[in-house]
Design an enzyme around this catalytic site. Structure first.
Site, mmCIF file in Angstrom:
data_model
loop_
_atom_site.group_PDB
_atom_site.id
_atom_site.type_symbol
_atom_site.label_atom_id
_atom_site.label_comp_id
_atom_site.label_asym_id
_atom_site.label_seq_id
_atom_site.Cartn_x
_atom_site.Cartn_y
_atom_site.Cartn_z
ATOM 1 N N ASP A 205 31.755 6.998 39.830
ATOM 2 C CA ASP A 205 32.486 8.194 39.412
ATOM 3 C C ASP A 205 33.885 7.729 38.996
ATOM 4 O OD1 ASP A 205 34.054 10.453 39.221
ATOM 5 O OD2 ASP A 205 33.373 11.357 41.101
ATOM 6 N N LYS B 36 38.678 17.055 34.034
ATOM 7 C CA LYS B 36 39.792 16.226 34.502
ATOM 8 C C LYS B 36 40.342 15.436 33.301
ATOM 9 C CE LYS B 36 38.458 18.084 38.350
ATOM 10 N NZ LYS B 36 37.080 18.452 38.128
ATOM 11 N N ARG C 262 19.022 23.360 25.341
ATOM 12 C CA ARG C 262 18.875 22.710 26.650
ATOM 13 C C ARG C 262 18.387 21.262 26.510
ATOM 14 N NH1 ARG C 262 14.660 22.821 29.993
ATOM 15 N NH2 ARG C 262 13.763 24.693 29.070
ATOM 16 N N TYR D 153 34.804 12.765 46.484
ATOM 17 C CA TYR D 153 35.157 14.171 46.251
ATOM 18 C C TYR D 153 34.334 15.071 47.197
ATOM 19 C CZ TYR D 153 34.731 18.663 43.904
ATOM 20 O OH TYR D 153 34.688 20.001 43.645
HETATM 21 C C1 LIG Z 1 36.490 12.811 41.527
HETATM 22 C C2 LIG Z 1 35.624 13.998 41.219
HETATM 23 N N1 LIG Z 1 34.328 13.801 40.972
HETATM 24 C C3 LIG Z 1 33.502 14.838 40.690
HETATM 25 C C4 LIG Z 1 33.966 16.132 40.669
HETATM 26 C C5 LIG Z 1 32.990 17.251 40.405
HETATM 27 O O1 LIG Z 1 33.137 17.696 39.103
HETATM 28 P P1 LIG Z 1 32.878 19.233 38.660
HETATM 29 O O2 LIG Z 1 33.844 20.090 39.397
HETATM 30 O O3 LIG Z 1 33.087 19.173 37.165
HETATM 31 O O4 LIG Z 1 31.474 19.549 39.005
HETATM 32 C C6 LIG Z 1 35.313 16.393 40.910
HETATM 33 C C7 LIG Z 1 35.834 17.775 40.887
HETATM 34 O O5 LIG Z 1 36.976 18.032 41.204
HETATM 35 C C8 LIG Z 1 36.174 15.289 41.200
HETATM 36 O O6 LIG Z 1 37.464 15.469 41.477
#
Ligand SMILES: Cc1ncc(COP(=O)(O)O)c(C=O)c1O
Length: 393
Positions: free
Chosen positions: A184, A209, A59, A112
Site C-alpha cells: 500500500d 489521497k 463494471r 490503516y
Molecule cells: C494508507 C491507506 N490505505 C488505504 C486506505 C483506504 O482507502 P479508501 O478510503 O479509499 O477505501 C486509506 C484511507 O484512508 C489509507 O489512508
C-alpha cells in the site's frame, strides 16, 4: 422519404453516437456511460474475446477507468493496473484474488484502520488467518512467514508514525516462502517510491489521497504484473467494485500534477517537522527527516526525494492540548479525517483512524491521546509555521 422518429424517440436517443469531432480534446473526454453500442455481433465478440480494445459494460471496465489505469501503470513501472471503487475495494480485490479459505496472510500491524478491520474481522470469517507483525522488524517478519503464506501486506510509509519498512529486504524474505508481496503506497505515491522497482509484486493506492490530491475523486488502483492484475480485475468485477467514470476522470486530472505536488508536500513537511521538533509544547515529532527517527537511514536510501507530507507529533499537554490546538488552528488548518489534500489538514488518530483498536494495540503503535497527525499541504511552509506557532502559543 426518410423516416423522422417522433419526439419521444428522439429524446431517448439524444446524444447517442456523438463523435467528439476531428480535433482531439487536450483533456481526456469524460465517457459517463454505463454501456456501449456495437454495429454488429462480430464487433462485440471481438471486444468480449479480447481481440480488440474496447468497452462493453462499465463494471467490466470503461474508457475513463482504462485511461487512469494506463497512467498509473506507467508511473509505477507496471505492465497493467486496475482501477477500483475505493482503496478498500483494491485491497479486497487483491486478497480475494490471491488467498483461498484456509490461507495465511502476514501484515504490518501499523496499517490503516480499515485495512486492520479487514485483516482482524473480515478475513477470519472467510477462514483466512492473519499474523500481524512490525514490518520494520525483519526477524519478526521471517518468523511469521510460512510456506502457506499467500500474501505479505505492508505500507510503504505507515500511518500515523511514518515508519519506513525496508521493501527490498521484505521482498527477499517473502521470495524464500513463495509469498506474494503487495504494498500500500498511498502515503508515498509513485512520485516518491515505486515498490515494483524494489521487487514487490503488486502496489495499490487509495486514490483520494496523493494520486488524486484534491479530496474530490474516490477510488483505488492496483498495479503490477499483467497476470496478477488480471486475477485482481476478475475479483473486482465479481465484487462489483469498479470505479465510476467521473471519479476516474477527476483522478486523472489530479494525477497530472502529482510529482509537482509531492515536491511541495515534502518541502513543507520537512520545514514543519523541524519547527515542531524545536517547540516546547511538542514532546515528540515522528518524521523520517529528523535524525532521531528510527528509520531515517532506510528512508534516505529508499526515498532520495523525501517522504511526502505526512508527519505526526505528540503534544506535551496530552488530550486537552489536542482539543485546544484543533480549536485554535481551524479553519486555517482544519480537523479533517482524511489526508493528502493540497491544503494542510490534521487528524486525531486515537479517536478517528484508529478508534476501533483496543488500548494495548494503540500503545503498541505509538498512538497516544496526545498524538496529532498532520497532512502537510502545498502551502508556503512559512505560513504553516506561523499558523502553528501562533496556535501552539
Ligand atoms: C494508507 C491507506 N490505505 C488505504 C486506505 C483506504 O482507502 P479508501 O478510503 O479509499 O477505501 C486509506 C484511507 O484512508 C489509507 O489512508
Amino acid at each position: 422519404m426518410t423516416h423522422i422518429p417522433n419526439l419521444t424517440t428522439r429524446a431517448a436517443r439524444a446524444g447517442a453516437h456523438s463523435p467528439p469531432g476531428r480535433a482531439l480534446p487536450l483533456a481526456p473526454a469524460l465517457h459517463q456511460t454505463t454501456v456501449n453500442t456495437y454495429p454488429d455481433l462480430a464487433a462485440l465478440h471481438r471486444v468480449l474475446d479480447g481481440e480488440e480494445d474496447g468497452q462493453v459494460y462499465y463494471r467490466f471496465g470503461h474508457y475513463n477507468g482504462q485511461v487512469l489505469e494506463r497512467a498509473v501503470a506507467d508511473l509505477e513501472g507496471a505492465a497493467d493496473a486496475v482501477a477500483t471503487a475505493s482503496g478498500m475495494a483494491a485491497l479486497t480485490g487483491v486478497v480475494l484474488a490471491l488467498v483461498e479459505s484456509g490461507g495465511h496472510v502476514v501484515a504490518d500491524r501499523n496499517a490503516y484502520g480499515g485495512t486492520r478491520h479487514l485483516l482482524d474481522v473480515d478475513l477470519p470469517r472467510l477462514g483466512i488467518e492473519t499474523t500481524l507483525v512490525d514490518a520494520a522488524d525483519l526477524a519478526e517478519v521471517e518468523r511469521a512467514l510460512t510456506r502457506r503464506t499467500g500474501l505479505l501486506l505492508v505500507e510503504a510509509l505507515t500511518n500515523p508514525t511514518v515508519r519506513v519498512p525496508d521493501l527490498p529486504a521484505l521482498v527477499d524474505l517473502a521470495a524464500g516462502f513463495g509469498t506474494t508481496v503487495a504494498v500500500d503506497a498511498t502515503f508515498a505515491s509513485p512520485a516518491l517510491v515505486r515498490p515494483l522497482d524494489h521487487g514487490a509484486d503488486l502496489v495499490w493506492h487509495s486514490v483520494p489521497k496523493y494520486l488524486g490530491g484534491h479530496s474530490a475523486a474516490m477510488g483505488g488502483v492496483v498495479a503490477g504484473d499483467a497476470g496478477l492484475v488480471d486475477l485482481v480485475r476478475q475479483s473486482v468485477v465479481s465484487l462489483g467494485a469498479t470505479l465510476g467514470p467521473f471519479d476516474a476522470w477527476m483522478a486523472l486530472l489530479g494525477l497530472k500534477t502529482l510529482p509537482l505536488r509531492m515536491r511541495a508536500h515534502t518541502q513543507g513537511a520537512v520545514a514543519v517537522a523541524a519547527f515542531l521538533a524545536a517547540h516546547p509544547a511538542v514532546a515528540h515529532v515522528h518524521h523520517p527527516s529528523l535524525p532521531g527517527h528510527p528509520h531515517a537511514t532506510t528512508a534516505a536510501r529508499l526515498y532520495p526525494e523525501g517522504t511526502g507530507g505526512m508527519l505526526s507529533f505528540e503534544l506535551a499537554g496530552g488530550r486537552p492540548a489536542v482539543d485546544d490546538l484543533i480549536r485554535r488552528l481551524g479553519p486555517a488548518i482544519p480537523l479533517s479525517p482524511s489526508l493528502a489534500d493540497v491544503a494542510t489538514t490534521l487528524v486525531h488518530p486515537a479517536t478517528t483512524t484508529h478508534r476501533s483498536l483496543p488500548p494495548d494495540e494503540l500503545a503498541l503503535l505509538g498512538v497516544t491521546e496526545g498524538l496529532i497527525r498532520l497532512s502537510v499541504g502545498v502551502e508556503d511552509p512559512a505560513d504553516l509555521v506561523a499558523e502553528l506557532g501562533a496556535a501552539l502559543g
